[in-house]
Scaffold this motif. Structure first.
Motif, short mmCIF file in Angstrom:
data_model
loop_
_atom_site.label_atom_id
_atom_site.label_comp_id
_atom_site.label_asym_id
_atom_site.label_seq_id
_atom_site.Cartn_x
_atom_site.Cartn_y
_atom_site.Cartn_z
N ARG A 113 0.66 -1.22 0.09
CA ARG A 113 0.03 0.01 -0.04
C ARG A 113 0.95 1.27 0.18
NH1 ARG A 113 -5.22 -1.33 3.87
NH2 ARG A 113 -5.46 -3.57 2.90
N PHE A 114 0.46 2.40 -0.63
CA PHE A 114 1.23 3.32 -0.72
C PHE A 114 0.19 4.75 -0.53
CE2 PHE A 114 3.56 0.87 -3.68
CZ PHE A 114 5.04 1.47 -3.43
N PHE A 115 0.81 5.34 0.34
CA PHE A 115 0.31 6.63 0.90
C PHE A 115 1.22 8.13 0.65
CE2 PHE A 115 -0.73 3.37 3.62
CZ PHE A 115 -2.08 3.38 3.92
N VAL A 116 0.33 9.08 0.05
CA VAL A 116 1.20 10.33 -0.05
C VAL A 116 0.26 11.25 0.43
CG1 VAL A 116 1.93 11.99 -1.62
CG2 VAL A 116 1.98 9.52 -2.26
N SER A 117 0.75 12.11 1.66
CA SER A 117 -0.07 13.07 2.25
C SER A 117 0.53 14.33 2.54
CB SER A 117 -0.37 12.62 3.74
OG SER A 117 0.67 12.10 4.44
N ALA A 118 0.32 15.52 2.30
CA ALA A 118 0.70 16.72 2.25
C ALA A 118 -0.03 17.97 3.25
CB ALA A 118 0.99 17.25 0.97
N TYR A 119 0.41 18.77 3.46
CA TYR A 119 -0.14 19.74 4.43
C TYR A 119 0.54 21.10 4.03
CZ TYR A 119 -1.03 23.38 8.10
OH TYR A 119 -1.34 24.49 8.92
N THR A 120 -0.07 22.28 4.02
CA THR A 120 0.67 23.54 4.01
C THR A 120 -0.47 24.69 4.62
OG1 THR A 120 1.40 25.32 2.65
CG2 THR A 120 -0.41 24.02 1.73
N GLY A 121 0.15 25.42 5.24
CA GLY A 121 -0.79 26.39 5.97
C GLY A 121 -0.08 27.77 6.38
N ARG A 122 -0.61 28.82 6.28
CA ARG A 122 0.12 30.39 6.33
C ARG A 122 -0.67 31.27 7.10
NH1 ARG A 122 4.87 30.62 4.99
NH2 ARG A 122 5.70 32.31 4.99
N ASP A 123 0.12 32.16 7.99
CA ASP A 123 -0.59 33.07 8.73
C ASP A 123 -0.09 34.42 8.05
OD1 ASP A 123 -2.25 32.65 11.45
OD2 ASP A 123 -1.11 30.99 10.66
N VAL A 124 -0.70 35.40 7.74
CA VAL A 124 -0.35 36.80 7.25
C VAL A 124 -1.11 37.78 7.98
CG1 VAL A 124 -0.34 38.28 5.21
CG2 VAL A 124 -0.16 35.84 4.83
N MET A 125 -0.26 38.84 8.56
CA MET A 125 -0.77 39.77 9.16
C MET A 125 -0.16 40.99 9.03
SD MET A 125 -0.89 38.36 13.32
CE MET A 125 -1.94 37.06 13.76
N ARG A 126 -0.94 42.01 8.28
CA ARG A 126 -0.54 43.34 7.76
C ARG A 126 -1.18 44.41 8.60
NH1 ARG A 126 1.66 45.61 3.64
NH2 ARG A 126 2.17 43.79 2.67
N PHE A 127 0.13 45.46 8.95
CA PHE A 127 -0.53 46.46 9.71
C PHE A 127 -0.09 48.03 9.11
CE2 PHE A 127 0.84 43.07 12.33
CZ PHE A 127 -0.21 42.78 13.28
N ASP A 128 -1.18 48.72 8.80
CA ASP A 128 -0.81 50.18 8.33
C ASP A 128 -0.32 50.03 6.80
OD1 ASP A 128 -2.31 51.03 10.49
OD2 ASP A 128 -0.25 51.08 11.51
N ASP A 129 -0.45 48.91 6.21
CA ASP A 129 0.09 48.78 4.72
C ASP A 129 1.56 48.88 4.60
OD1 ASP A 129 -2.29 48.59 3.25
OD2 ASP A 129 -2.65 50.63 3.38
N ASP A 130 2.28 49.02 5.62
CA ASP A 130 3.73 49.17 5.45
C ASP A 130 4.47 48.00 6.37
OD1 ASP A 130 3.22 50.07 7.98
OD2 ASP A 130 4.09 51.98 7.97
N PHE A 131 3.84 47.20 7.15
CA PHE A 131 4.30 46.08 7.96
C PHE A 131 3.80 44.94 7.78
CE2 PHE A 131 5.54 43.80 11.85
CZ PHE A 131 6.77 43.61 11.68
#
Length: 793
Positions: A312-330
């Motif tokens: 038996r073969f299994f292929v599993s993957a995960y990706t996740g991301r957080d993005v925090m932006r403040f006042d358009d410049d940070f």
């Protein structure tokens, strides 16, 4: 290296030998019964199913891939298959040859043909040898109250005995006096280094795709290593191999959807799940928050292919991301990526092998967009692993596990690039660090008699800190301010800078007092070769990891635990009481006033010492019936002593909580309605506060008390939720449910953090001459109502 390579060759050779010549005590009268245990509706393999054999009163447990094996004398047997949440069944089997017997369990009262339905409840907690291991019931988690309506297994884990949290709204957890970085967290065998979304308000685990979650606080099998305190093993669903299914939900915070189904019916299947928060979409509608954005997303996927019953073969993957932006410049962003490729192979009915390739990547970035002060800082940690694991089942009374694991690690602590026309920043890159982490292990489970069973084994680990890297030599290295660089050595790519080898013995025993109670004992030696570079208990993404090196010794821990386990009311209730004592060496802290931000000479900031942890844990749990849930209580203490830190005086760890009490229950009121509730209480955690200030010329600085000399107020909170499932019809494909809940019912203002300021009155006016300080607590949540709608078809 030669030792490891020799072991790999021998291991593969032994596998071939076992495959060709399976050992039998008497080939004429001994035969092997083996197979896979599945969910009848989806054909998902079920892990940790209890297989009990009458009349010889012995048994086995399916492994993490649903496979079981029993070698018995020729004859007739009655086998009972029992698993939490499924109907137990009993089957009469005549064993007169090696037999492959695959079985499917029903999740409801529907019966299979030619089987006898058994009303016997599972008593696995008493019969199994393992102690300090808890399963997290995924379906129950979905009915429990959740912050903003998002079910989270990490929040449930934080309520288990022996586990504490840093505070409200965090995904960090601390097990038996260990730090958060001392927990090995695996998803489909791939490590996840940061499990937090939105600074810890939620975890990366989407409950809709999870099949199981097991937490080991002790008694950790020899197969696992690399952390001191615990193992959290999370397994995702394989995907429905018989029909196409879709599911999703919309909560106060996020929306998610999943799709699963057969690629080839009963042979290959897939599952994919996505989740995204929409806080950023709501924030756009608020004028005062223009330019500010907070969001996260997850994506899980898995494909499995059954070539035949042996492969038996299994292929599993995960990706996740957080993005925090403040006042358009940070902007801040961080995330995890993992991939696992696994091959299950049956050499024969007694020898099971699993080969796994793993990739894991955790990275984060800070970006400032400005003409004069613009920059982008990126950092990451990557690892590539090969695991070769074997399980051999020579008899129902003896099981042997052995194998090899190798991991190549790459640490990039920081890379700064200018981001602006006239920025003051110049391109700067901290030295990358590299390591090769290898281990070989062997462990056995043996039933000595009907009452006594033991597990024993050893893991031998070898860690090498590798080049290319420049290692500096220091005079006065223990002085993080006045050190002097005396020399440097440049190591080439692949050259060994420092190496560490350690045996890690493990032992566990269970003595069954009677059919419903048992005593257990365990001992673990654990070694951790990588270290989290952080001086905060608040989960922030810009924490980096560092390998053991000439200036950073591996952390080690020895833990002993004893426990009493009792099943009550015909196995309806489970009770356990455990005591543990753990000593740790080379625990890493930072010097007082340490500078850890983009420091090329961070080795001068490390301090290592000892920690002692001990405690008592009590758990009463009900897993069946209309009322389900648990009550837990932990009494514990953790002290740390680090040379040159806190004037060489012992101080409590910053995650030390003396008392912890949790109540978590769900009640099925009718086929359509159920209610759930949580109550949690914990002693306040230690903190370090300034007690005054002093002046030196024109410079003023805070004067601090001893490290962790104060404690925050006690923490407690109650949550409630009600689940409504309209039109509950087993024959209908379309199913949906509503969850209505209230987080923090009585509006307790639990402290999240604390800061000091010049003492002021209610209107903000400074009191006195401005030299007096006051502490201010930061609270996160008041009463929070929420609603979640979920569907499946």
């Amino acid at each position: 290296m030669k030792t490891i390579a020799t072991f790999v060759v021998l291991t593969l050779g032994f596998g071939a030998i076992f495959a060709q010549n399976p050992t039998k005590a008497d080939p004429k009268t001994q035969y092997t019964l083996s197979g896979y245990i599945k969910d009848a509706a989806s054909a998902e393999e079920l892990l940790y199913v209890n297989v009990w054999v009458e009349p010889i009163k012995t048994g086995a447990t399916s492994n993490t891939y649903g496979f079981y094996s029993l070698t018995l004398a020729e004859g007739s047997y009655k086998l009972t298959f029992s698993y939490l949440g499924y109907q137990s069944i009993t089957k009469e089997i005549v064993l007169n040859r090696d037999t492959e017997y695959n079985i499917e369990l029903q999740a409801d009262a529907q019966t299979l043909q030619e089987v006898e339905i058994s009303d016997k409840k599972a008593d696995h907690a008493v019969r199994e040898i393992a102690m300090s291991r808890l399963d997290v019931p995924i379906q129950q988690v979905k009915k429990l109250p959740a912050l903003l309506g998002e079910p989270d297994i990490i929040k449930t884990i934080q309520t288990l005995p022996g586990v504490t949290s840093a505070g409200e709204g965090t995904s960090s957890f601390y097990v038996r006096g260990g730090a958060a970085d001392q927990n090995l967290i695996l998803i489909d065998e791939a490590p996840v280094y940061d499990v937090s979304h939105l600074f810890g308000l939620f975890s990366v685990f989407n409950a809709d795709i999870l099949k199981s979650a097991e937490l080991y606080k002790g008694g950790i099998p020899t197969k696992y290593g690399g952390r001191l305190s615990s193992l959290l093993e999370v397994t995702t669903k394989d995907g429905n191999a018989r029909q196409l299914e879709a599911a999703g939900s919309v909560s106060t915070l996020a929306a998610k959807a999943s799709l699963e189904g057969p690629i080839v019916k009963d042979k290959a299947s897939f599952i994919v799940a996505a989740r995204r928060s929409y806080v950023d979409l709501l924030m756009r509608q608020i004028p005062d928050l223009e330019g500010t954005s907070v969001k996260f997303h997850d994506l899980n996927g898995k494909v499995n292919w059954k070539i035949n019953n042996n492969n038996r073969f299994f292929v599993s993957a995960y990706t996740g991301r957080d993005v925090m932006r403040f006042d358009d410049d940070f902007q801040m962003d961080w995330g995890n990526k993992t991939t696992s490729i696994r091959w299950n192979h049956l050499f024969n009915e007694r020898l099971f092998a699993n080969t796994t390739l793993v990739y894991s990547d955790f990275d984060y970035a800070l970006e400032q967009t400005d003409a004069l002060e613009g920059f982008r800082w990126e950092a990451n940690q990557k690892e590539y692993s090969l695991k070769q694991d074997f399980t051999w089942f020579p008899s129902p009374k003896f099981t042997l596990q052995f194998g090899y694991q190798g991991t190549y690690r790459q640490f990039q602590p920081g890379d700064i690039q200018p981001n602006g026309e006239n920025t003051i920043f110049k391109p700067t890159t901290l030295q990358a660090r590299y390591a090769l982490d290898q281990a070989l292990y062997m462990g056995a489970e043996q039933k000595i008699s009907a009452r006594l069973a033991i597990q024993y084994g050893v893991r031998f680990s070898l860690f090498q800190n590798l080049g290319p890297e420049t290692i500096y030599r220091y005079n006065n290295a223990s002085d993080n301010v006045n050190y002097i660089i005396s020399d440097s050595i440049r190591y080439k790519k692949g050259q060994t800078i420092a190496s560490f080898a350690n045996p890690e013995p493990r032992f566990a025993a269970r003595y069954q007092l009677n059919a419903s109670s048992a005593l257990k004992f365990s001992y673990n030696r654990m070694v951790q070769y990588i270290h989290l570079i952080s001086n905060s208990t608040v989960p922030i993404p810009f924490n980096t990891w560092s390998p053991s090196s000439p200036y950073l010794k591996p952390q080690k821990a020895d833990q002993v635990a004893m426990g009493y386990f009792k099943n009550l009311d015909e196995n309806t209730w489970e009770f356990s009481a455990e005591a543990y004592y753990k000593t740790s060496q080379n625990i890493t802290e930072f010097a007082d006033n340490a500078n850890i931000f983009f420091n090329e000479h961070i080795a001068t900031e490390f301090r290592q010492g000892k920690a002692t942890s001990y405690g008592l844990e009590f758990l009463l749990r009900r897993n069946v019936g209309d009322l389900r849930g648990f009550v837990s209580y932990t009494l514990s203490k953790t002290d740390v002593r680090i040379p040159t830190v806190n004037n060489d005086q012992t101080f409590p760890a910053n995650y030390d909580r003396r008392h912890s009490f949790n109540l978590s229950m769900t009640v099925d009121l009718s086929p359509r309605w159920s209610i759930g509730g949580n109550f949690t209480y914990a002693s306040g955690r230690p903190i370090t506060l300034p007690t005054g200030k002093y002046s030196f010329g024109n410079y003023e600085a805070n004067l601090y008390s001893g490290r962790n000399g104060y404690r925050l107020p006690d923490f407690h909170r109650m949550d409630i939720a009600a689940t409504y499932e309209p039109g509950k019809n087993k024959d209908r494909r379309w199913k949906n449910s509503w969850v209505f809940g209230i987080y923090n019912v009585y509006n307790r203002q639990n402290p999240f953090s604390i800061y000091t300021r010049t003492k002021q009155d209610d209107e903000g006016n400074v009191i006195g001459d401005g030299t007096e300080k006051e502490a201010r607590l930061v609270y996160l949540f008041s009463v929070l109502p929420y609603v979640t709608w979920s569907f499946k078809f």
